[in-house]
Design a protein around this motif. Sequence first.
Motif, mmCIF file in Angstrom:
data_model
loop_
_atom_site.group_PDB
_atom_site.id
_atom_site.type_symbol
_atom_site.label_atom_id
_atom_site.label_comp_id
_atom_site.label_asym_id
_atom_site.label_seq_id
_atom_site.Cartn_x
_atom_site.Cartn_y
_atom_site.Cartn_z
ATOM 1 N N MET A 1 -19.303 0.849 3.658
ATOM 2 C CA MET A 1 -18.822 -0.492 4.201
ATOM 3 C C MET A 1 -17.816 0.406 4.808
ATOM 4 N N PRO A 2 -18.346 0.057 6.144
ATOM 5 C CA PRO A 2 -16.625 0.875 7.700
ATOM 6 C C PRO A 2 -15.651 0.163 7.160
ATOM 7 N N ASN A 3 -15.101 1.727 7.875
ATOM 8 C CA ASN A 3 -13.426 1.146 7.587
ATOM 9 C C ASN A 3 -13.422 -0.258 8.731
ATOM 10 N N PRO A 4 -12.252 -1.096 8.213
ATOM 11 C CA PRO A 4 -12.080 -1.282 8.663
ATOM 12 C C PRO A 4 -11.175 -1.234 10.911
ATOM 13 N N PRO A 5 -11.266 -1.429 11.654
ATOM 14 C CA PRO A 5 -10.937 -0.786 12.673
ATOM 15 C C PRO A 5 -9.232 -0.461 12.665
ATOM 16 N N PHE A 6 -8.829 0.451 13.508
ATOM 17 C CA PHE A 6 -7.109 0.834 13.035
ATOM 18 C C PHE A 6 -6.859 -0.587 13.614
ATOM 19 N N GLU A 7 -6.790 -0.725 14.780
ATOM 20 C CA GLU A 7 -5.883 -2.258 15.642
ATOM 21 C C GLU A 7 -5.591 -3.415 14.598
ATOM 22 N N LYS A 8 -6.351 -3.288 12.804
ATOM 23 C CA LYS A 8 -6.473 -4.316 12.426
ATOM 24 C C LYS A 8 -6.247 -3.805 10.750
ATOM 25 N N SER A 9 -6.525 -2.532 10.970
ATOM 26 C CA SER A 9 -5.743 -2.256 9.734
ATOM 27 C C SER A 9 -4.393 -2.228 9.440
ATOM 28 N N VAL A 10 -3.579 -2.570 7.628
ATOM 29 C CA VAL A 10 -2.518 -2.824 7.451
ATOM 30 C C VAL A 10 -2.250 -1.620 5.945
ATOM 31 N N PHE A 11 -1.953 -0.692 6.028
ATOM 32 C CA PHE A 11 -1.242 0.509 5.281
ATOM 33 C C PHE A 11 -0.524 -0.207 3.987
ATOM 34 N N ILE A 12 -0.465 -0.499 2.637
ATOM 35 C CA ILE A 12 0.516 -0.881 2.124
ATOM 36 C C ILE A 12 0.948 0.086 1.376
ATOM 37 N N ASN A 13 2.209 0.866 1.646
ATOM 38 C CA ASN A 13 2.684 1.687 0.053
ATOM 39 C C ASN A 13 3.896 1.151 -1.101
ATOM 40 N N CYS A 14 3.378 0.586 -1.973
ATOM 41 C CA CYS A 14 4.545 -0.229 -2.752
ATOM 42 C C CYS A 14 4.142 0.180 -3.950
ATOM 43 N N PRO A 15 5.456 -0.245 -5.559
ATOM 44 C CA PRO A 15 4.666 -0.451 -6.679
ATOM 45 C C PRO A 15 3.607 -1.234 -6.774
ATOM 46 N N PHE A 16 2.840 -0.174 -8.141
ATOM 47 C CA PHE A 16 1.759 -1.161 -8.858
ATOM 48 C C PHE A 16 2.432 -1.369 -9.927
ATOM 49 N N ASP A 17 3.154 -1.996 -10.455
ATOM 50 C CA ASP A 17 3.463 -2.078 -12.027
ATOM 51 C C ASP A 17 3.471 -3.821 -12.242
ATOM 52 N N LYS A 18 3.852 -4.205 -13.120
ATOM 53 C CA LYS A 18 2.976 -5.643 -13.606
ATOM 54 C C LYS A 18 4.547 -6.609 -13.369
ATOM 55 N N ASP A 19 5.414 -5.357 -12.325
ATOM 56 C CA ASP A 19 6.392 -7.256 -12.611
ATOM 57 C C ASP A 19 6.499 -7.082 -10.944
ATOM 58 N N TYR A 20 5.412 -6.075 -9.996
ATOM 59 C CA TYR A 20 5.818 -6.078 -8.656
ATOM 60 C C TYR A 20 4.373 -6.644 -8.506
ATOM 61 N N GLU A 21 3.336 -7.300 -9.532
ATOM 62 C CA GLU A 21 2.374 -8.070 -8.224
ATOM 63 C C GLU A 21 2.482 -8.434 -7.947
ATOM 64 N N PRO A 22 3.369 -9.961 -8.579
ATOM 65 C CA PRO A 22 3.259 -10.992 -8.192
ATOM 66 C C PRO A 22 3.439 -10.884 -6.000
ATOM 67 N N ILE A 23 4.160 -9.828 -5.594
ATOM 68 C CA ILE A 23 4.567 -9.600 -4.411
ATOM 69 C C ILE A 23 3.301 -8.956 -4.241
ATOM 70 N N LEU A 24 2.764 -8.311 -4.493
ATOM 71 C CA LEU A 24 1.378 -7.613 -3.524
ATOM 72 C C LEU A 24 0.493 -8.415 -3.520
ATOM 73 N N GLN A 25 0.126 -9.238 -4.890
ATOM 74 C CA GLN A 25 -1.042 -9.623 -4.173
ATOM 75 C C GLN A 25 -0.497 -11.222 -3.337
ATOM 76 N N ALA A 26 1.251 -11.612 -3.175
ATOM 77 C CA ALA A 26 1.075 -12.890 -1.965
ATOM 78 C C ALA A 26 1.466 -11.588 -1.102
ATOM 79 N N MET A 27 1.499 -10.248 -0.364
ATOM 80 C CA MET A 27 1.743 -9.570 0.735
ATOM 81 C C MET A 27 0.153 -9.069 1.156
ATOM 82 N N LEU A 28 -0.195 -9.456 0.229
ATOM 83 C CA LEU A 28 -2.536 -8.699 0.598
ATOM 84 C C LEU A 28 -2.465 -10.081 1.002
#
Length: 209
Positions: A1-28
């Motif tokens: 599958m091709p990568n999405p275009p540069f202008e539509k891509s949002v890199f997310i750098n965040c924690p991946f622990d269980k406590d942070y998961e609700p925040i990550l999923q909502a932001m996604l």
Amino acid sequence: MPNPPFEKSVFINCPFDKDYEPILQAMLFCVVYLGFAPRLATERIDGGENRLEKIIDLIRNSKFSIHDLSRAQANAAGEHARMNMPFELGIDYGCRQFHLDERSGKKILILEEKRYRHQIAISDLAGCDLDVHEADFQKAVRKVRNWLVNEADAEVIGPRKILDAYADFQEWHYERQLAAGFSDDDIQDYPTKELMSSMTEWIAIGKPI
């Protein structure tokens, strides 16, 4: 599958622990709902791929980036601070500063859990604007929504509508996974990449309730 275009891509750098998961999923969900493509280090799970090179590639190919520094401090005596997230923010900042092409227009959102805490660990950011979510996924969605509307010309949709849609998606996704033979534990441990695909699918099929 091709990568999405540069202008539509949002890199997310965040924690991946269980406590942070609700925040990550909502932001996604917020990013997907507003028509953008989240990019995460966990989207590619090839064990032979160098992690740092993968992150650099994601940063290089994303016009927008969200960096959450909530875990940059140690929580207890003898515990080490987790510097991966500030390090990736530095890579992103350097990418914007030292490129003369479209990457010089990269946009960055920096998040924290508590106001002013970053000034202790990373004093160089003292002059930068950070948004605070207080470990509340609803506040995180508001911050991401406001940033995308103002910096990425996203459609002007209110945070309440996005959060209501997220609740509808969660119910739809949960019922579909149960019907497909997933247990509650399976759903809780659902791979992030597949969850993003489900979000995109839900929107594409008309946001069923």
